[in-house]
Design an enzyme around this catalytic site. Sequence first.
Site: not given
Ligand code: H2U
Ligand code: ZN
Length: 343
Positions: A25-28, A49, A52, A74, A112, A150, A157-158, A161, A163, A165, A278, A313
């Site tokens: 199916r890879a070429k569909r 940011c 930063c 966090n 950054h 992430n 990912c938020s 930068h 990073h 967790q 893990h 899936e």
């Molecule tokens: P991601 O790894 O999915 O980007 O999540 C970043 C985490 O960083 C997210 O759990 C935290 C968010 O709560 N965060 C802080 O604790 N302080 C901040 O100022 C920005 C983001």
């Molecule tokens: Zn940054």
Amino acid sequence: MAFSEQPHRRFNPLKNEWVLVSPHRAKRPWQGQQDTPDSAVRPMHDADCYLCAGNERAGGLHNSDYKNVFIFDNDFAALMPSEGCEVDNGKPLFRAAPANGTCRVICFSPDHGKTLPEMAVADIRAVVDNWAAQEAELSANHAYVQIFENKGAMMGCSSPHPHGQIWATDYVPAEPAREDETQATWFTQQQSAMLLTYAAQEVEDGARTVAYNDSWIAVVPYWASWPYEILLLPRFTIQRMSMLEPDQRDRLAEIMKAVTTAYDNLFQTSFPYSMGWHGAPGTVDAPHWQLHAHFYPPLLRSASVRKFMVGYEMLAEAQRDLTPETAAENLRNLSKIHYRSKP
Ligand code: H2U
Ligand code: ZN
């Protein structure tokens, strides 16, 4: 039809589940969603940011003027270290359990604009040391420590930068709990650590190898469900990250750079993924466990076309088109130099 061209199922012994492989199916054709590839060149410091050095975070606290790795609690933690809520377990179909824990954010570098593949090996080694120290510290009073990254907007990912967790919990979550069970069963039945045996067999075979050195091997596992999934395995006995010797950490930093460089070079983009470590839960001896990392990237055929884990899936079992052998070959044959560092 050859095995490599015929639909078949492969068994994932870590998850104790099957994956359907449909190479024909890879070429569909694809006329569906196109994502925007991340090819942005970012500054070393971004005043807007949250991660930063020196900047104010969303919670109002300020980051230190950090020079390599920076770790903070966090500001919007999913878990709290305090006592969990009261739960009523009276009804078997409405079960709940308390959940206590600690959530931290780890900034890999003050730069950054550079993610892991563009960082120096020595700076990746500093990340490894911090991961190991966090695991040692948090496992003293938590049942399990999940270290993860992430990466990329496509993975939710938020922030660009660099990073990751760390979530430490007073319970062992579902994925490591299942791996604990499968590895323990294997150990009892085979008298060997499953992933140590697997690493040795993949070294010998080579067909699914993406990168390797004296201490580590990165493979697209035989049972991969994501197209370019990678399993990073030690070639020596090791249960937890905090137990790594200095030279094993150096080799790890090298292979992390090699793997993430291959990823970025594949589609000439900042390759999105979720990766995580893990290790054995708890602190007691767990000879059935081998420390390992999973990389789960969503991209399939270009920087803008992703795989959706939907339909079959979601309702039946994981399915892939590209064989793990082809995926590994594609990754293995790329330049070892990051595409952005070329003149
Ligand atoms: P991601 O790894 O999915 O980007 O999540 C970043 C985490 O960083 C997210 O759990 C935290 C968010 O709560 N965060 C802080 O604790 N302080 C901040 O100022 C920005 C983001
Ligand atoms: Zn940054």
